[in-house]
Write a protein that holds these residues in place. Structure first.
Motif, PDB file in Angstrom:
ATOM      1  N   ALA A  20       0.838  -1.204   0.000  1.00 28.51           N
ATOM      2  CA  ALA A  20       0.000   0.000   0.000  1.00 28.51           C
ATOM      3  C   ALA A  20       0.871   1.251   0.000  1.00 28.51           C
ATOM      4  CB  ALA A  20      -0.915  -0.008   1.218  1.00 28.51           C
ATOM      5  N   LEU A  21       0.472   2.219  -0.778  1.00 24.49           N
ATOM      6  CA  LEU A  21       1.108   3.556  -0.833  1.00 24.49           C
ATOM      7  C   LEU A  21       2.529   3.561  -1.398  1.00 24.49           C
ATOM      8  CD1 LEU A  21      -0.140   5.066   2.575  1.00 24.49           C
ATOM      9  CD2 LEU A  21      -1.100   5.439   0.296  1.00 24.49           C
ATOM     10  N   ALA A  22       2.943   2.473  -2.046  1.00 25.03           N
ATOM     11  CA  ALA A  22       4.304   2.424  -2.599  1.00 25.03           C
ATOM     12  C   ALA A  22       4.443   3.319  -3.834  1.00 25.03           C
ATOM     13  CB  ALA A  22       4.680   0.991  -2.951  1.00 25.03           C
ATOM     14  N   LYS A  24       2.166   2.720  -6.887  1.00 25.78           N
ATOM     15  CA  LYS A  24       1.720   1.990  -8.078  1.00 25.78           C
ATOM     16  C   LYS A  24       0.823   2.870  -8.958  1.00 25.78           C
ATOM     17  CE  LYS A  24      -0.129  -1.037  -5.306  1.00 25.78           C
ATOM     18  NZ  LYS A  24       0.341  -0.529  -3.990  1.00 25.78           N
ATOM     19  N   THR A  25      -0.172   3.460  -8.336  1.00 22.74           N
ATOM     20  CA  THR A  25      -1.091   4.314  -9.096  1.00 22.74           C
ATOM     21  C   THR A  25      -0.341   5.511  -9.680  1.00 22.74           C
ATOM     22  OG1 THR A  25      -2.982   3.634  -7.766  1.00 22.74           O
ATOM     23  CG2 THR A  25      -3.181   5.733  -8.919  1.00 22.74           C
ATOM     24  N   THR A  26       0.581   6.075  -8.906  1.00 23.14           N
ATOM     25  CA  THR A  26       1.364   7.232  -9.383  1.00 23.14           C
ATOM     26  C   THR A  26       2.080   6.885 -10.687  1.00 23.14           C
ATOM     27  OG1 THR A  26       1.660   7.924  -7.085  1.00 23.14           O
ATOM     28  CG2 THR A  26       3.117   8.935  -8.726  1.00 23.14           C
ATOM     29  N   GLU A  47      -8.684   8.393  -2.020  1.00 26.25           N
ATOM     30  CA  GLU A  47      -7.842   8.236  -3.208  1.00 26.25           C
ATOM     31  C   GLU A  47      -6.921   7.030  -3.150  1.00 26.25           C
ATOM     32  OE1 GLU A  47      -5.970  11.970  -4.222  1.00 26.25           O
ATOM     33  OE2 GLU A  47      -7.823  12.532  -5.253  1.00 26.25           O
ATOM     34  N   ARG A  48      -7.284   6.032  -2.375  1.00 27.21           N
ATOM     35  CA  ARG A  48      -6.543   4.783  -2.384  1.00 27.21           C
ATOM     36  C   ARG A  48      -7.210   3.905  -3.421  1.00 27.21           C
ATOM     37  NH1 ARG A  48      -4.172   4.200   2.626  1.00 27.21           N
ATOM     38  NH2 ARG A  48      -3.101   2.467   1.679  1.00 27.21           N
ATOM     39  N   THR A  49      -6.397   3.063  -4.071  1.00 23.52           N
ATOM     40  CA  THR A  49      -6.976   2.217  -5.103  1.00 23.52           C
ATOM     41  C   THR A  49      -7.896   1.175  -4.479  1.00 23.52           C
ATOM     42  OG1 THR A  49      -5.027   2.525  -6.461  1.00 23.52           O
ATOM     43  CG2 THR A  49      -6.465   0.678  -7.031  1.00 23.52           C
ATOM     44  N   LEU A  50      -9.099   1.119  -4.988  1.00 25.18           N
ATOM     45  CA  LEU A  50     -10.056   0.152  -4.473  1.00 25.18           C
ATOM     46  C   LEU A  50     -10.101  -1.058  -5.397  1.00 25.18           C
ATOM     47  CD1 LEU A  50     -12.300  -0.759  -2.622  1.00 25.18           C
ATOM     48  CD2 LEU A  50     -13.871   0.690  -3.872  1.00 25.18           C
ATOM     49  N   VAL A  73      -2.852  -3.156  -8.603  1.00 19.57           N
ATOM     50  CA  VAL A  73      -3.677  -3.789  -7.570  1.00 19.57           C
ATOM     51  C   VAL A  73      -3.816  -2.808  -6.408  1.00 19.57           C
ATOM     52  CG1 VAL A  73      -2.894  -6.120  -8.136  1.00 19.57           C
ATOM     53  CG2 VAL A  73      -1.714  -4.842  -6.343  1.00 19.57           C
ATOM     54  N   PRO A  74      -4.839  -2.971  -5.590  1.00 18.47           N
ATOM     55  CA  PRO A  74      -4.888  -2.209  -4.344  1.00 18.47           C
ATOM     56  C   PRO A  74      -3.926  -2.858  -3.355  1.00 18.47           C
ATOM     57  CG  PRO A  74      -6.840  -3.613  -4.538  1.00 18.47           C
ATOM     58  CD  PRO A  74      -5.995  -3.882  -5.745  1.00 18.47           C
ATOM     59  N   GLY A  75      -3.076  -2.069  -2.724  1.00 23.10           N
ATOM     60  CA  GLY A  75      -2.062  -2.637  -1.836  1.00 23.10           C
ATOM     61  C   GLY A  75      -2.554  -2.934  -0.432  1.00 23.10           C
ATOM     62  N   ARG A 137      12.902   7.334  -4.088  1.00 30.07           N
ATOM     63  CA  ARG A 137      14.326   7.553  -3.832  1.00 30.07           C
ATOM     64  C   ARG A 137      14.583   8.923  -3.213  1.00 30.07           C
ATOM     65  NH1 ARG A 137      16.287   3.672  -2.420  1.00 30.07           N
ATOM     66  NH2 ARG A 137      18.341   4.643  -2.564  1.00 30.07           N
ATOM     67  N   ASP A 138      13.592   9.810  -3.281  1.00 34.97           N
ATOM     68  CA  ASP A 138      13.749  11.162  -2.732  1.00 34.97           C
ATOM     69  C   ASP A 138      13.579  11.214  -1.212  1.00 34.97           C
ATOM     70  OD1 ASP A 138      11.014  10.406  -3.229  1.00 34.97           O
ATOM     71  OD2 ASP A 138      10.411  12.475  -2.865  1.00 34.97           O
ATOM     72  N   LEU A 139      13.101  10.156  -0.606  1.00 38.98           N
ATOM     73  CA  LEU A 139      12.854  10.203   0.840  1.00 38.98           C
ATOM     74  C   LEU A 139      14.169  10.262   1.615  1.00 38.98           C
ATOM     75  CD1 LEU A 139       9.969   7.614   1.388  1.00 38.98           C
ATOM     76  CD2 LEU A 139       9.813  10.112   1.273  1.00 38.98           C
ATOM     77  N   ALA A 164       8.647   8.266  -8.624  1.00 34.14           N
ATOM     78  CA  ALA A 164       7.470   8.221  -9.512  1.00 34.14           C
ATOM     79  C   ALA A 164       6.699   9.531  -9.496  1.00 34.14           C
ATOM     80  CB  ALA A 164       6.561   7.050  -9.123  1.00 34.14           C
ATOM     81  N   VAL A 165       6.658  10.157  -8.335  1.00 36.75           N
ATOM     82  CA  VAL A 165       5.869  11.376  -8.205  1.00 36.75           C
ATOM     83  C   VAL A 165       6.430  12.493  -9.103  1.00 36.75           C
ATOM     84  CG1 VAL A 165       7.020  12.468  -6.212  1.00 36.75           C
ATOM     85  CG2 VAL A 165       4.519  12.562  -6.420  1.00 36.75           C
ATOM     86  N   LYS A 166       7.730  12.397  -9.444  1.00 39.72           N
ATOM     87  CA  LYS A 166       8.327  13.351 -10.392  1.00 39.72           C
ATOM     88  C   LYS A 166       8.457  12.741 -11.788  1.00 39.72           C
ATOM     89  CE  LYS A 166      11.282  15.621  -6.981  1.00 39.72           C
ATOM     90  NZ  LYS A 166      12.676  15.533  -6.506  1.00 39.72           N
TER      91      LYS A 166
HETATM   92  N1  LIG Z   1       8.044  11.139  -1.702  1.00 39.19           N
HETATM   93  C1  LIG Z   1       7.486  10.417  -2.665  1.00 39.19           C
HETATM   94  N2  LIG Z   1       6.163  10.146  -2.634  1.00 39.19           N
HETATM   95  C2  LIG Z   1       5.636   9.408  -3.637  1.00 39.19           C
HETATM   96  C3  LIG Z   1       6.427   8.917  -4.722  1.00 39.19           C
HETATM   97  N3  LIG Z   1       5.615   8.215  -5.532  1.00 39.19           N
HETATM   98  C4  LIG Z   1       4.392   8.265  -5.002  1.00 39.19           C
HETATM   99  N4  LIG Z   1       4.380   8.987  -3.858  1.00 39.19           N
HETATM  100  C5  LIG Z   1       3.249   9.311  -2.976  1.00 39.19           C
HETATM  101  O1  LIG Z   1       2.860   8.162  -2.252  1.00 39.19           O
HETATM  102  C6  LIG Z   1       1.457   8.166  -2.006  1.00 39.19           C
HETATM  103  C7  LIG Z   1       0.829   6.884  -2.486  1.00 39.19           C
HETATM  104  O2  LIG Z   1       0.933   6.775  -3.900  1.00 39.19           O
HETATM  105  P1  LIG Z   1      -0.052   5.849  -4.748  1.00 39.19           P
HETATM  106  O3  LIG Z   1       0.465   5.872  -6.152  1.00 39.19           O
HETATM  107  O4  LIG Z   1      -1.461   6.208  -4.524  1.00 39.19           O
HETATM  108  O5  LIG Z   1       0.249   4.448  -4.061  1.00 39.19           O
HETATM  109  P2  LIG Z   1      -0.390   3.016  -4.403  1.00 39.19           P
HETATM  110  O6  LIG Z   1       0.763   2.068  -4.393  1.00 39.19           O
HETATM  111  O7  LIG Z   1      -1.212   3.061  -5.621  1.00 39.19           O
HETATM  112  O8  LIG Z   1      -1.292   2.764  -3.096  1.00 39.19           O
HETATM  113  P3  LIG Z   1      -2.579   1.765  -2.928  1.00 39.19           P
HETATM  114  O9  LIG Z   1      -3.476   2.026  -4.076  1.00 39.19           O
HETATM  115  O10 LIG Z   1      -3.167   2.133  -1.616  1.00 39.19           O
HETATM  116  O11 LIG Z   1      -2.022   0.384  -2.913  1.00 39.19           O
HETATM  117  C8  LIG Z   1       0.902   9.407  -2.735  1.00 39.19           C
HETATM  118  O12 LIG Z   1       0.788  10.446  -1.798  1.00 39.19           O
HETATM  119  C9  LIG Z   1       2.006   9.709  -3.749  1.00 39.19           C
HETATM  120  O13 LIG Z   1       2.057  11.066  -4.123  1.00 39.19           O
HETATM  121  C10 LIG Z   1       7.827   9.223  -4.730  1.00 39.19           C
HETATM  122  O14 LIG Z   1       8.597   8.860  -5.618  1.00 39.19           O
HETATM  123  N5  LIG Z   1       8.296   9.958  -3.678  1.00 39.19           N
END
Ligand SMILES: Nc1nc2c(ncn2[C@@H]2O[C@H](COP(=O)(O)OP(=O)(O)OP(=O)(O)O)[C@@H](O)[C@H]2O)c(=O)[nH]1
Ligand SMILES: [Mg+2]
Length: 190
Positions: A20-22, A24-26, A47-50, A73-75, A137-139, A164-166
């Motif tokens: 979860a929150l890794a 994937k959706t991003t 906004e979590r994947t259902l 998948v939903p995590g 990797r930015d964390l 991924a976020v960038k």
């Molecule tokens: N700092 C940081 N945050 C990120 C990065 N990629 C994604 N996020 C954040 O992580 C959170 C979860 O991202 P999602 O893409 O929704 O995660 P998911 O894996 O689809 O989660 P589930 O659907 O719950 O399984 C969001 O707030 C994103 O903006 C990244 O590279 N760095």
């Protein structure tokens, strides 16, 4: 995999798996944005994947059209049934790991979940095209790549670092899993 010899078309399913929150959706959202496309998503209120996110990508190989349907998948563990349903017929998997130190154990455990999800459909993770993405990797508490390789990549699969976020590493991850899926497809044809 679905083959349509008349249309010279092959359809593959690629699933973004991982805790979860890794991110994937991003990943899938970034791929869609670059192509000016929309992701078909079903989300919870937070906004979590259902159910899943879905986007398709095409490649021409000779006079064949290869279509890759990208799913996430939903995590969250409460959605195990849905996750397993999405995994049905997966031709390739991107395992999105969260680089944060605090999530290391969860990543490891989720690799077991992935192996079980594949086994459910008679597939061995060892024979499944798989790419690992070391995301976030930015964390500030991101674990060094070498540690992630040692702890998560026991099968020595291709791995891609990402933010991924960038959008960093997102396209490379996609190209790598497509290459792995096509390689497996070719070896089956032979
Ligand atoms: N700092 C940081 N945050 C990120 C990065 N990629 C994604 N996020 C954040 O992580 C959170 C979860 O991202 P999602 O893409 O929704 O995660 P998911 O894996 O689809 O989660 P589930 O659907 O719950 O399984 C969001 O707030 C994103 O903006 C990244 O590279 N760095
Ligand atoms: Mg998601």
């Amino acid at each position: 995999m679905l083959v349509n010899p008349q249309k010279r078309e092959v359809k593959f399913k690629i699933v973004y798996h991982g805790p979860a929150l890794a991110g994937k959706t991003t990943n899938v959202v970034k791929i869609a944005e670059r192509r000016g496309k929309e992701v078909l998503s079903f989300e919870t209120r937070e906004e979590r994947t259902l159910v899943f996110d879905l986007l398709t990508e095409q490649r021409k190989v000779g006079d064949f059209t290869l279509t890759f349907a990208l799913y996430t998948v939903p995590g969250q563990h409460i959605y195990t049934d849905i996750r397993r349903t999405v995994m049905r017929g997966a031709d390739g998997v991107v395992f999105v790991a969260d680089s944060s130190e605090r999530r290391l154990k969860e990543n490891e455990e989720f690799l077991e979940v992935l192996a079980e999800d594949l086994a459910l459909y008679g597939k061995d993770i060892k024979d499944t095209p798989l790419v690992l993405q070391y995301n976030k990797r930015d964390l500030p508490d991101a674990v060094p790549i070498e540690v992630l390789e040692e702890r998560l990549n026991r099968l020595s699969r291709p791995s891609v670092p990402a933010v991924a976020v960038k959008g960093e590493g997102v396209e490379e991850t996609l190209e790598t899993i497509i290459r792995e899926v096509v390689r497996k497809f070719r070896s089956v044809l032979r």
